[in-house]
Design a protein around this motif. Structure first.
Motif, short mmCIF file in Angstrom:
data_model
loop_
_atom_site.label_atom_id
_atom_site.label_comp_id
_atom_site.label_asym_id
_atom_site.label_seq_id
_atom_site.Cartn_x
_atom_site.Cartn_y
_atom_site.Cartn_z
N LEU A 380 37.03 16.55 -6.47
CA LEU A 380 36.34 17.35 -5.46
C LEU A 380 35.54 18.48 -6.10
O LEU A 380 34.41 18.76 -5.69
N ALA A 381 36.12 19.15 -7.09
CA ALA A 381 35.45 20.30 -7.72
C ALA A 381 34.18 19.89 -8.44
O ALA A 381 33.20 20.63 -8.47
N TYR A 382 34.17 18.69 -9.04
CA TYR A 382 33.02 18.24 -9.82
C TYR A 382 32.15 17.22 -9.09
O TYR A 382 31.17 16.74 -9.64
N PHE A 529 36.43 32.32 2.34
CA PHE A 529 36.66 32.05 0.92
C PHE A 529 37.65 30.90 0.82
O PHE A 529 38.81 31.03 1.25
N THR A 530 37.23 29.78 0.29
CA THR A 530 38.03 28.57 0.31
C THR A 530 37.95 27.87 -1.04
O THR A 530 37.33 28.37 -1.98
N GLY A 531 38.59 26.71 -1.14
CA GLY A 531 38.58 25.94 -2.39
C GLY A 531 38.83 24.47 -2.09
O GLY A 531 39.50 24.12 -1.12
N TYR A 564 33.10 28.23 -1.73
CA TYR A 564 34.09 27.52 -2.53
C TYR A 564 34.22 28.21 -3.89
O TYR A 564 33.25 28.28 -4.65
N VAL A 565 35.43 28.66 -4.20
CA VAL A 565 35.64 29.42 -5.44
C VAL A 565 35.98 28.52 -6.62
O VAL A 565 36.07 29.01 -7.75
N ASP A 566 36.18 27.21 -6.39
CA ASP A 566 36.53 26.31 -7.49
C ASP A 566 35.50 25.21 -7.68
O ASP A 566 35.75 24.25 -8.40
N TYR A 588 28.30 28.92 -12.86
CA TYR A 588 28.77 27.93 -11.89
C TYR A 588 28.96 28.58 -10.52
O TYR A 588 29.34 29.76 -10.41
N MET A 589 28.70 27.79 -9.48
CA MET A 589 28.76 28.31 -8.13
C MET A 589 30.14 28.85 -7.78
O MET A 589 30.28 29.92 -7.20
N GLY A 590 31.20 28.10 -8.12
CA GLY A 590 32.54 28.54 -7.79
C GLY A 590 32.90 29.86 -8.45
O GLY A 590 33.49 30.74 -7.82
#
Length: 645
Positions: A380-382, A529-531, A564-566, A588-590
């Motif tokens: 999900l993060a990448y 603020f989510t992840g 998204y922080v991650d 990076y955005m996160g």
């Protein structure tokens, strides 16, 4: 040249100075960080009026200008930005040349280097040119906005209940490790060793207590070392790291396969022999090494539990590893102390045997299922999209379905014993095993509707985000504000790979874009603020943010931005920023969103819901994090709405 053109047009067409035709200008500010402020000049244009852009296409064509006071020149950071629904058309007044104008509203944004500890007044003028029907209007509008000095925000501490949650999770992990074959089978032998080799019952109880305390000391020291070596900041970074999540995925996968009986994982015998040589009853140090021997020889059974607990502690405070591993060690040590106090209970303890292998295989299936959670976090993060929600669910359905058949005795592995036989010599299921099989198969059936988009609220925190579901019968249409400024209010940035988890709510993913929309709509801004790998975020989305009343309130009275922080999306180079915490370059955005969260709230936990005034940039209310209380959240929305008016 510009004024000559304007004068000629005025002579030809006349001057229109009707009050309802004059653009209205307002100036506001928003603090980006402790050193930078964004000044926003907003022009609202009446229907039928064309306000010309500040971008000069040619000297012979009309344009407007924004000029700041010359005293502000040392504070300028970058050039003026123009945002709005820019329109272009061929003008017969200029021999068919293309002119640029705005027909509804426009914002001009200028960044200034103004420290948070400094008060500063920003003044300037807008020299504008507008067209009303066939006539032209030129004038100068003055603007002024004062940026006040701000007091530093005290950081928020971690929620106390999260430590209790981690402690209880450690207890449960410890009890799970206790019933594994490596430890459970050693209880009678170890307790009997204390009671029979000690000179008195009191001495035996004392040795057992020292032994139990040594187990607790070993694991709690392990938690302390995690905190000492990594610290909370590094643990939070690890939790969203692709390498970390893939390593944990491989660890769970390998141990899951090992528990199914493919191979045995043990530490080198030289290590266990060396530790065992120091064990004995002669002193506390001897008992400590005896406890350390248990820790070493049970390595293959406890590592999956320890690994899962270590991952969980990355989402707590800086003492979370110590608290978690104290709970884990307490659950392991209690049975040894309990049986030492009451040796007669050993006669009632279930004998080790084939049922322990059943427990081990069951844990193997569960390990395989949990391994997918960590692979999903990296996916999900990448944005690899190799483990979308329906693929993930399909694998879980197969895994737990096979577990159910295994518990029914329909699936066997090489090390499995036959089912016990009844008085007639016929193999039969025990009642506990039957009920565990029913639970596994019921869970399997429960997940099947998720393949068509059912929310599966009971396990939503463990599943990939709903936006990764390609086929979703439950997808709701997104409400988009209507009106002449429609296109300026739609989310645009990052919508090609991000999608809101709040049904029917038009959600932004870029803070600057969301502020502009909230300013134009005159609504407070809700920052979520989510992840991607945040389990409590998924729980809040399902239990609270997707409640019909909450959705209605968000649609009508708020602008929502999910940060998204991650997320590992690499930003274009012109969007890189310098961290206000350590001065590093953020690419990076996160990482940018996390840096913004820490600067705004002094906290780095997720979820976190913060309400902001889009005009001043001030925090109206920090509503905190995970609390699945819908009436509470509705009251917060009502209070913020009243405060913003």
């Amino acid at each position: 040249m510009r004024y000559i053109i304007a004068a000629a047009l005025l002579l030809l067409a006349g001057v229109v100075r009707a009050q309802d035709s004059v653009p209205r200008f307002t100036a506001t500010y928003r603090r980006l960080d402790t050193a930078t402020v964004e000044v926003i000049i907003t022009a609202r244009v009446q229907p039928g009026v064309h306000l010309f852009s500040t971008v000069k296409v040619a000297d012979s064509l009309p344009y407007s200008t924004v000029t700041l006071d010359s005293a502000l020149t040392p504070f300028l950071a970058g050039s003026l930005k123009e945002q709005g629904n820019l329109q272009k058309e061929a003008s017969p007044d200029f021999k068919g040349a293309e002119v640029h104008f705005f027909a509804d509203s426009v914002q001009w944004i200028q960044d200034l280097k103004i420290s948070a500890s400094r008060k500063k007044t920003v003044e300037g003028t807008v020299t504008y040119l507008a067209k009303v029907k066939d006539q032209y209007l030129s004038d100068v509008a003055h603007f002024s906005v004062t940026v006040p000095a701000e007091a530093p925000t005290a950081p928020a501490g971690p929620a106390e209940k999260s430590l209790w949650f981690i402690f209880v999770s450690g207890l449960l992990a410890g009890f799970g490790a206790f019933v594994s074959p490596c430890i459970y089978a050693m209880v009678p032998v170890t307790v009997s060793f204390f009671t029979k080799r000690s000179t008195s019952r009191a001495k035996g109880i004392q040795n057992a207590l020292y032994y139990s305390l040594s187990i607790m000391l070993v694991y709690t020291l392990f938690g302390f070392l995690i905190t000492l070596i990594f610290g909370q900041g590094a643990l939070n970074s690890l939790a969203s790291s692709a390498i970390f999540n893939i390593v944990v995925f491989l660890m769970f996968l390998i141990f899951g396969i090992s528990f199914l009986g493919a191979f045995e994982i043990t530490l080198p015998s030289s290590i266990s022999n060396r530790v065992d040589a120091k064990a004995g009853l002669g002193s506390f140090s001897g008992l400590f090494f005896m406890a350390l021997t248990l820790v070493v020889v049970s390595f293959s059974c406890t590592v999956p539990f320890i690994g899962g607990l270590a991952v969980l502690t990355t989402h707590g405070g800086k003492v979370a590893p110590i608290v978690g591993f104290f709970g884990f060690s307490l659950a392991l040590a209690l049975p040894f102390a309990l049986f030492a106090f009451f040796p007669s209970l050993l006669n009632q303890l279930a004998k080790s045997g084939g049922w322990l292998m059943t427990v081990k295989v069951t844990l193997g299936f569960i390990e395989l299922a949990l391994a997918l959670k960590f692979l999903s976090s990296a996916d999900l993060a990448y944005h690899w999209r190799i483990l979308d929600r329906e693929v993930y669910l399909s694998l879980w359905i197969v895994i737990f379905g096979l577990l159910g058949f295994y518990l029914l005795g329909k699936l066997k592995f090489a090390h499995d014993q036959e089912l016990p036989v009844n008085d007639y010599g016929i193999p039969h299921l025990t009642i506990p095993r039957l009920f565990f099989a029913i639970a596994a198969l019921t869970f399997t059936v429960y997940m099947i509707p998720g393949l068509w988009g059912a929310p599966l609220n009971g396990i939503s925190a463990w599943l990939p985000e709903m936006k990764t579901q390609d086929f979703n019968l439950n997808r709701a249409p997104v409400a988009v504000p209507a009106g002449p400024t429609d296109t300026a209010l739609r989310p645009r940035k990052y919508t090609d790979f991000l999608e809101s988890e709040i049904k029917g709510v038009s959600t932004f993913f870029d803070y600057t874009e969301a502020v502009r929309a909230a300013s134009l709509e005159h609504k407070p801004l809700l920052i979520d603020f989510t992840g991607h790998s945040c389990a409590n975020c998924r729980k809040m989305e399902r239990a609270v943010l997707n409640d019909p009343e909450v959705i209605k309130a968000l649609q009508d009275h708020f602008v929502v931005v999910s940060l998204y922080v991650d997320d590992k999306y690499r930003l274009p180079e012109d969007e890189w920023v310098t961290s206000k915490n350590d001065g590093s370059t953020i690419e990076y955005m996160g990482a940018r969103n996390l840096d913004f969260e820490v600067g705004l709230t002094g906290n780095n936990s997720q979820p976190q819901y913060v309400f902001v005034d889009p005009v001043s940039g001030k925090v109206l209310l920090n509503a905190g994090g995970y609390d699945p209380d819908v009436p509470r959240f509705l009251k917060i929305l009502s209070d913020v709405q009243q405060q913003f008016k």
